[in-house]
Design a protein around this motif. Sequence first.
Motif, PDB file in Angstrom:
ATOM      1  N   LYS A 226      34.378  45.983  33.416  1.00 47.45           N
ATOM      2  CA  LYS A 226      35.583  46.550  32.832  1.00 47.45           C
ATOM      3  C   LYS A 226      36.603  45.431  32.643  1.00 47.45           C
ATOM      4  CE  LYS A 226      34.886  51.090  34.946  1.00 47.45           C
ATOM      5  NZ  LYS A 226      35.454  52.146  35.841  1.00 47.45           N
ATOM      6  N   GLU A 227      37.751  45.786  32.099  1.00 44.80           N
ATOM      7  CA  GLU A 227      38.807  44.796  31.897  1.00 44.80           C
ATOM      8  C   GLU A 227      39.558  44.595  33.209  1.00 44.80           C
ATOM      9  OE1 GLU A 227      39.707  42.874  29.294  1.00 44.80           O
ATOM     10  OE2 GLU A 227      37.900  43.544  28.260  1.00 44.80           O
ATOM     11  N   TYR A 228      39.065  43.665  34.021  1.00 43.92           N
ATOM     12  CA  TYR A 228      39.705  43.370  35.289  1.00 43.92           C
ATOM     13  C   TYR A 228      40.785  42.309  35.090  1.00 43.92           C
ATOM     14  CZ  TYR A 228      35.451  45.579  37.087  1.00 43.92           C
ATOM     15  OH  TYR A 228      34.424  46.450  37.335  1.00 43.92           O
ATOM     16  N   ASN A 229      41.909  42.468  35.784  1.00 43.92           N
ATOM     17  CA  ASN A 229      42.902  41.398  35.732  1.00 43.92           C
ATOM     18  C   ASN A 229      42.500  40.293  36.708  1.00 43.92           C
ATOM     19  OD1 ASN A 229      43.861  42.083  38.372  1.00 43.92           O
ATOM     20  ND2 ASN A 229      45.188  43.658  37.484  1.00 43.92           N
ATOM     21  N   PHE A 230      43.213  39.184  36.639  1.00 46.36           N
ATOM     22  CA  PHE A 230      42.809  38.025  37.438  1.00 46.36           C
ATOM     23  C   PHE A 230      42.941  38.299  38.933  1.00 46.36           C
ATOM     24  CE2 PHE A 230      43.797  33.979  39.586  1.00 46.36           C
ATOM     25  CZ  PHE A 230      42.590  33.336  39.360  1.00 46.36           C
ATOM     26  N   LEU A 231      43.933  39.065  39.331  1.00 38.10           N
ATOM     27  CA  LEU A 231      44.126  39.356  40.749  1.00 38.10           C
ATOM     28  C   LEU A 231      42.926  40.122  41.309  1.00 38.10           C
ATOM     29  CD1 LEU A 231      45.810  39.307  43.297  1.00 38.10           C
ATOM     30  CD2 LEU A 231      47.045  41.332  42.456  1.00 38.10           C
ATOM     31  N   ASN A 232      42.475  41.133  40.582  1.00 38.98           N
ATOM     32  CA  ASN A 232      41.319  41.896  41.041  1.00 38.98           C
ATOM     33  C   ASN A 232      40.058  41.028  41.079  1.00 38.98           C
ATOM     34  OD1 ASN A 232      42.521  44.404  41.537  1.00 38.98           O
ATOM     35  ND2 ASN A 232      42.413  44.989  39.384  1.00 38.98           N
ATOM     36  N   TYR A 233      39.930  40.156  40.079  1.00 39.46           N
ATOM     37  CA  TYR A 233      38.766  39.268  40.066  1.00 39.46           C
ATOM     38  C   TYR A 233      38.816  38.302  41.251  1.00 39.46           C
ATOM     39  CZ  TYR A 233      35.291  35.864  38.625  1.00 39.46           C
ATOM     40  OH  TYR A 233      34.200  35.024  38.612  1.00 39.46           O
ATOM     41  N   ALA A 234      39.982  37.761  41.534  1.00 36.06           N
ATOM     42  CA  ALA A 234      40.138  36.836  42.652  1.00 36.06           C
ATOM     43  C   ALA A 234      39.816  37.527  43.976  1.00 36.06           C
ATOM     44  CB  ALA A 234      41.555  36.279  42.683  1.00 36.06           C
ATOM     45  N   LEU A 235      40.220  38.774  44.091  1.00 36.46           N
ATOM     46  CA  LEU A 235      39.941  39.540  45.305  1.00 36.46           C
ATOM     47  C   LEU A 235      38.435  39.786  45.437  1.00 36.46           C
ATOM     48  CD1 LEU A 235      41.460  40.772  47.651  1.00 36.46           C
ATOM     49  CD2 LEU A 235      41.704  42.873  46.318  1.00 36.46           C
ATOM     50  N   PHE A 236      37.786  40.099  44.321  1.00 35.70           N
ATOM     51  CA  PHE A 236      36.329  40.299  44.309  1.00 35.70           C
ATOM     52  C   PHE A 236      35.601  39.055  44.792  1.00 35.70           C
ATOM     53  CE2 PHE A 236      33.091  38.819  41.159  1.00 35.70           C
ATOM     54  CZ  PHE A 236      31.959  39.376  41.753  1.00 35.70           C
ATOM     55  N   LEU A 237      36.050  37.893  44.366  1.00 39.80           N
ATOM     56  CA  LEU A 237      35.336  36.663  44.711  1.00 39.80           C
ATOM     57  C   LEU A 237      35.672  36.168  46.111  1.00 39.80           C
ATOM     58  CD1 LEU A 237      33.420  34.440  43.618  1.00 39.80           C
ATOM     59  CD2 LEU A 237      35.472  33.151  43.005  1.00 39.80           C
ATOM     60  N   THR A 238      36.932  36.283  46.523  1.00 39.11           N
ATOM     61  CA  THR A 238      37.361  35.586  47.737  1.00 39.11           C
ATOM     62  C   THR A 238      37.461  36.466  48.976  1.00 39.11           C
ATOM     63  OG1 THR A 238      39.728  35.956  47.321  1.00 39.11           O
ATOM     64  CG2 THR A 238      38.714  33.994  46.324  1.00 39.11           C
ATOM     65  N   PHE A 239      37.306  37.771  48.873  1.00 38.95           N
ATOM     66  CA  PHE A 239      37.465  38.652  50.032  1.00 38.95           C
ATOM     67  C   PHE A 239      36.755  38.037  51.231  1.00 38.95           C
ATOM     68  CE2 PHE A 239      36.332  42.907  52.114  1.00 38.95           C
ATOM     69  CZ  PHE A 239      37.540  42.977  52.784  1.00 38.95           C
TER      70      PHE A 239
END
Length: 460
Positions: A141-154
């Motif tokens: 989906k159209e994820y913003n950068f904050l959500n993407y960063a959270l997905f990668l770095t959690f």
Amino acid sequence: MLFNSYEFVFLFLPISFLIYFYLNKKKLVTSSKIFLVAASLVFYSWWNIVYLPLLLASMLFNFFVGQSLGKNKTKSMLTFGILGNITLLGYFKYTDFFISNFNWAFNKDVNLLHLALPLAISYFTFQQIAFLVDSYRGETKEYNFLNYALFLTFFPQLLMGPIMHHKEIIPQFQTRWKSFINWQNISLGLFIFSIGLAKKTLLGDPLTDYAQFAFDFAQNLSPVEAWYASVSYVLSYYFDLSGYADMAVGVGRMFNIDIPKNFNSPYKARNFADYWKRWHITLSRFLGDYIYKSLGGNQKLAIVMYMNIMITFFVSGFWHGAGWNFIVWGLLNGIFVVMAHMMKRAHLKMNLYVAWSLMFMGLILTRILFVSNNFSDAWYVSTTLFDISNFRFSDLYYIDPYMQSFYIVLALGLAVGAKNSMEIAENFKPNTKYMFYTIILLVASLFTFSSAKEFLYFQF
């Protein structure tokens, strides 16, 4: 930062938890996500801040490539993104391997770079490649950068996985009820975390110590010492890596996030095909979804299917380490998996105990290859296992037969005869009994922190 450290247990985890949920309670949802990303970057940088810019650059690169693929699904952009990730991983992980082989093949003397491997690069590279492929397939989906960063770095899964799909974690952080403290999840998370911590510190570390000491003198081992050392390594890798996976799941649950399980009693398998469905599940899933299926997956023509399996395990071996022993390890696992499929196609079945014994013997031989410094050591230890003429129980210098026997019997009994942590967690209730179990495991583990060891898979 290690999960098995005072800094993590008494400082980082409680402080991160309290601030994250305090911000959510104040309805500062964006701020809570920013804080969790920042905390995760601190967690990553604790080990070596030098590689933080590398993680950030990789994250930015893949986010914008993924955004581009979401709008224009072109193969050239997908290829560009995948090559960018492989180039980054290849430079740090495989440059010296290729230089060494170039020097050997052409009798040259090019200096090695001796690059340090950035922590978690193998994991976050695979996770982002999966994101790019999913973006190309139209599954994101159209994820913003904050959500993407959270997905990668959690932080629970950042260093050693599980390798997660974007759809497994981003929607959870967007679910409103997950932003509030849930005492049921906290108690369950602590319980699972305590199991993983005990696996690592009370079983994995002692077994690793015994095995590593023996393998440091691999070519001096007697048959009995070779058996003790090899079986210890087989068990230590399971309790070390699955212990990390349990701790990641437990911490994730404290934050109301369900992290996928990574192990399902792999040593209960009867063959290697079943074993690889149970061991490092998310890595097997990645290889299956993005390598095996891309090659054609299961084919009516058996030889094509077997070739796809072998290529997939070649990639798996090379991903694990920059050395010929890892490549041969991967191919040997592929051969064992192919043999299991051949038997299934031929409708051949073995006695349960015979099948398990052969599977476990295969694990011993492949693990020897995995942990040995070179092929010479691996060959010596493997052949020494069957050197009946030298079989003796006296003058055992490289092992402690009494303590090591205790750890091996206990670990093997738990790995083969007991429920795994996820099965135990299914019956969890936040009562006095489970609180007692949690406290006992945590306290016993805390006493080992003064000699805490890093996880075995940090080197990959």
